[in-house]
Design a protein around this motif. Structure first.
Motif, PDB file in Angstrom:
ATOM      1  N   LEU A  91      47.673  48.331  23.398  1.00  0.00           N
ATOM      2  CA  LEU A  91      46.293  48.314  23.891  1.00  0.00           C
ATOM      3  C   LEU A  91      45.943  49.640  24.552  1.00  0.00           C
ATOM      4  O   LEU A  91      44.852  50.202  24.333  1.00  0.00           O
ATOM      5  CB  LEU A  91      46.125  47.153  24.870  1.00  0.00           C
ATOM      6  CG  LEU A  91      44.702  46.780  25.285  1.00  0.00           C
ATOM      7  CD1 LEU A  91      43.868  46.406  24.072  1.00  0.00           C
ATOM      8  CD2 LEU A  91      44.723  45.625  26.283  1.00  0.00           C
ATOM      9  N   PHE A  92      46.852  50.159  25.364  1.00  0.00           N
ATOM     10  CA  PHE A  92      46.631  51.454  26.008  1.00  0.00           C
ATOM     11  C   PHE A  92      46.518  52.566  24.966  1.00  0.00           C
ATOM     12  O   PHE A  92      45.634  53.430  25.040  1.00  0.00           O
ATOM     13  CB  PHE A  92      47.775  51.754  26.977  1.00  0.00           C
ATOM     14  CG  PHE A  92      47.720  53.137  27.581  1.00  0.00           C
ATOM     15  CD1 PHE A  92      46.862  53.409  28.635  1.00  0.00           C
ATOM     16  CD2 PHE A  92      48.513  54.159  27.089  1.00  0.00           C
ATOM     17  CE1 PHE A  92      46.801  54.686  29.195  1.00  0.00           C
ATOM     18  CE2 PHE A  92      48.462  55.436  27.626  1.00  0.00           C
ATOM     19  CZ  PHE A  92      47.602  55.693  28.687  1.00  0.00           C
TER      20      PHE A  92
ATOM     21  N   VAL B  96      37.095  49.166  31.296  1.00  0.00           N
ATOM     22  CA  VAL B  96      37.589  47.824  31.651  1.00  0.00           C
ATOM     23  C   VAL B  96      38.981  47.585  31.069  1.00  0.00           C
ATOM     24  O   VAL B  96      39.869  47.059  31.739  1.00  0.00           O
ATOM     25  CB  VAL B  96      36.600  46.748  31.163  1.00  0.00           C
ATOM     26  CG1 VAL B  96      37.200  45.349  31.348  1.00  0.00           C
ATOM     27  CG2 VAL B  96      35.275  46.856  31.904  1.00  0.00           C
ATOM     28  N   VAL B  97      39.186  47.996  29.820  1.00  0.00           N
ATOM     29  CA  VAL B  97      40.483  47.787  29.169  1.00  0.00           C
ATOM     30  C   VAL B  97      41.585  48.582  29.872  1.00  0.00           C
ATOM     31  O   VAL B  97      42.690  48.072  30.101  1.00  0.00           O
ATOM     32  CB  VAL B  97      40.404  48.163  27.680  1.00  0.00           C
ATOM     33  CG1 VAL B  97      41.797  48.137  27.045  1.00  0.00           C
ATOM     34  CG2 VAL B  97      39.491  47.200  26.931  1.00  0.00           C
ATOM     35  N   CYS B  98      41.302  49.837  30.218  1.00  0.00           N
ATOM     36  CA  CYS B  98      42.306  50.656  30.909  1.00  0.00           C
ATOM     37  C   CYS B  98      42.666  50.068  32.276  1.00  0.00           C
ATOM     38  O   CYS B  98      43.842  50.034  32.666  1.00  0.00           O
ATOM     39  CB  CYS B  98      41.801  52.092  31.067  1.00  0.00           C
ATOM     40  SG  CYS B  98      41.796  53.052  29.538  1.00  0.00           S
ATOM     41  N   ILE B  99      41.658  49.618  33.017  1.00  0.00           N
ATOM     42  CA  ILE B  99      41.920  48.989  34.317  1.00  0.00           C
ATOM     43  C   ILE B  99      42.707  47.698  34.123  1.00  0.00           C
ATOM     44  O   ILE B  99      43.653  47.402  34.877  1.00  0.00           O
ATOM     45  CB  ILE B  99      40.605  48.723  35.072  1.00  0.00           C
ATOM     46  CG1 ILE B  99      39.929  50.058  35.440  1.00  0.00           C
ATOM     47  CG2 ILE B  99      40.856  47.889  36.325  1.00  0.00           C
ATOM     48  CD1 ILE B  99      38.552  49.892  36.063  1.00  0.00           C
TER      49      ILE B  99
ATOM     50  N   CYS C  81      47.269  54.692  33.410  1.00  0.00           N
ATOM     51  CA  CYS C  81      46.151  53.865  32.944  1.00  0.00           C
ATOM     52  C   CYS C  81      44.905  54.100  33.789  1.00  0.00           C
ATOM     53  O   CYS C  81      43.788  54.201  33.253  1.00  0.00           O
ATOM     54  CB  CYS C  81      46.543  52.383  33.002  1.00  0.00           C
ATOM     55  SG  CYS C  81      47.820  51.894  31.830  1.00  0.00           S
ATOM     56  N   MET C  82      45.078  54.204  35.093  1.00  0.00           N
ATOM     57  CA  MET C  82      43.935  54.412  35.982  1.00  0.00           C
ATOM     58  C   MET C  82      43.317  55.795  35.775  1.00  0.00           C
ATOM     59  O   MET C  82      42.092  55.957  35.830  1.00  0.00           O
ATOM     60  CB  MET C  82      44.367  54.233  37.441  1.00  0.00           C
ATOM     61  CG  MET C  82      44.751  52.807  37.797  1.00  0.00           C
ATOM     62  SD  MET C  82      43.437  51.609  37.425  1.00  0.00           S
ATOM     63  CE  MET C  82      42.117  52.219  38.476  1.00  0.00           C
ATOM     64  N   ALA C  83      44.154  56.809  35.533  1.00  0.00           N
ATOM     65  CA  ALA C  83      43.626  58.152  35.272  1.00  0.00           C
ATOM     66  C   ALA C  83      42.764  58.151  34.010  1.00  0.00           C
ATOM     67  O   ALA C  83      41.699  58.781  33.964  1.00  0.00           O
ATOM     68  CB  ALA C  83      44.782  59.148  35.131  1.00  0.00           C
TER      69      ALA C  83
END
Length: 411
Positions: free
Chosen positions: A229-230, A384-387, A292-294
């Motif tokens: 997903l990432f 949204v997906v990354c968070i 992921c947050m970056a």
């Protein structure tokens, strides 16, 4: 001050096995040898005079072959070892690339595309496994960072050279591409001594209680789904973000090329240095969460008003690259920490498979969302997906002990 900087860089690259350097060199040649892939669509439309839809089918088939090849490659590594798999896939894919230059029938080209991508992608889990086999535990993340550096250099140089060759004659792309892959295979034959094969290359029969399959590892299944997903989000940085910069922010192609090139430059200059500082100070999952947050913040920049588009594009690419450097080297480390000598190839295949799936799913899904609700909807969904990935990785880390009944035999 300069002496300290030089010392830090030297320290970042020292202590790695000579086999690690060789494998990274081979990977750099292998990735440079994929110079024909970015120009495949142009070859089909410009040289073969087929429609854009036909070109799209070729790219899709290439992705399908990659998915199948990644799975088969990991299986073969655990059966016959990473050295013969790398040699076979390099040389055979080189011959298949050369074969492209002589195929004029579109149906035959489709079939050859699947076969070629199958063989070529089987190389990656073998190379991935070999690095783990030759690396010391304390150096494994740096070893994979060196490999990533080689991939970036190979891809950048191959794409640049490929553009020059394509401008002269598309058919020469396949000859040069094939030749470079054959050279990579011969380097392994000549320079990677078979006497130094580790246990991973000669798996012995073991009881089911010792050898676990990746699909029996509940932690790995959850981890690899999140990784896919990432990766799906990350691929869109190089597939649809440049289109957005061109259409909505009105950046020129040359400027977009410079901004995209920053990714490789930053990785080449800083990743090994940073990983050397980061390694061992936190658990790998913590760096993955930060990565992921970056990326989420990077996609957030795309929602800002384009008052200074170049500045925003540079900031976006810097954050995306930071996220890549935080997440991906430690994803490699975490996966290899859960594998052992008898199943490492299958674990490597699972990671490679997440990339292959992302290449197939990401661009098509992203384009559909952009057409459905515009680029703003796409960027909002990706944020949204990354968070969500960051939260899910964090949740998985807290419950990792619940899965140690599987991981206990891997350490």
């Amino acid at each position: 001050m300069l002496a300290k900087i030089v010392h830090s860089y030297r320290q970042s690259f020292t202590g790695l096995a000579k086999e690690t350097w060789l494998l990274s060199l081979v990977m750099m040649i292998n990735r440079a040898g994929t110079m024909a892939v970015p120009f495949m669509s142009m070859y089909v439309t410009q040289s073969m005079h087929r429609s854009l839809a036909d070109a799209g089918l070729i790219i899709t088939l290439f992705g399908v072959g990659s998915v199948l090849g990644a799975s088969a490659g990991g299986f073969m590594v655990d059966k016959i070892g990473f050295r013969p798999v790398q040699i076979f896939t390099s040389i055979v894919s080189g011959l298949l690339f050369i074969g492209f230059a002589f195929v004029q029938d579109y149906s035959q080209l489709c079939l050859l595309t699947v076969v070629l991508s199958f063989v070529a992608e089987a190389f990656r889990p073998a190379n991935f496994t070999a690095i783990a086999a030759y690396s010391k535990p304390e150096n494994i993340t740096r070893s994979y960072s060196l490999n990533r550096l080689a991939i970036n250099i190979g891809w950048a140089s191959g794409a640049s050279l490929g553009g020059l060759i394509a401008a002269y004659d598309y058919h020469w792309l396949f000859f040069v591409d094939g030749g470079s892959n054959i050279v990579a295979g011969l380097l392994i034959v000549l320079l990677l001594p078979s006497a130094k094969k580790r246990a991973a290359t000669q798996p012995q029969e073991a009881s089911p209680a010792v050898v676990k399959k990746p699909w029996q590892d509940a932690f790995f299944i959850r981890f690899i789904l999140l990784t896919a997903l990432f990766n799906t989000c990350f691929f869109l940085v190089f597939r649809l973000v440049p289109v957005y910069w061109k259409e909505s922010w009105h950046l020129g192609e040359s400027m977009i090329g410079v901004v995209l090139g920053m990714n490789g430059v930053i990785i080449a200059l800083f990743e090994m240095l940073l990983v050397n500082r980061w390694e061992g100070k936190r658990q790998p999952m913590q760096y993955i969460v930060m990565g992921c947050m970056a990326n989420a913040v990077g996609f957030g920049i795309l929602l800002l008003p384009n008052i200074t588009p170049l500045v925003l594009a540079l900031a976006c690419m810097t954050l995306m690259t930071l996220g890549e450097m935080l997440a991906m080297p430690f994803m490699n480390t975490l996966i290899m920490q859960r594998s052992n000598a008898w199943n490492r190839g299958q674990y490597a295949a699972g990671y490679t498979l997440s990339w292959s799936v992302a290449q197939v799913v990401g661009p098509a899904t992203g384009a559909w969302l952009a057409q459905l609700g515009g680029y703003s909807l796409l960027w909002a969904v990706l944020i949204v997906v990354c968070i969500a990935c960051a939260v899910a990785f964090s949740w998985l880390k807290k419950r990792q002990h619940q899965y140690e009944q599987y991981a206990g035999v891997f350490k």
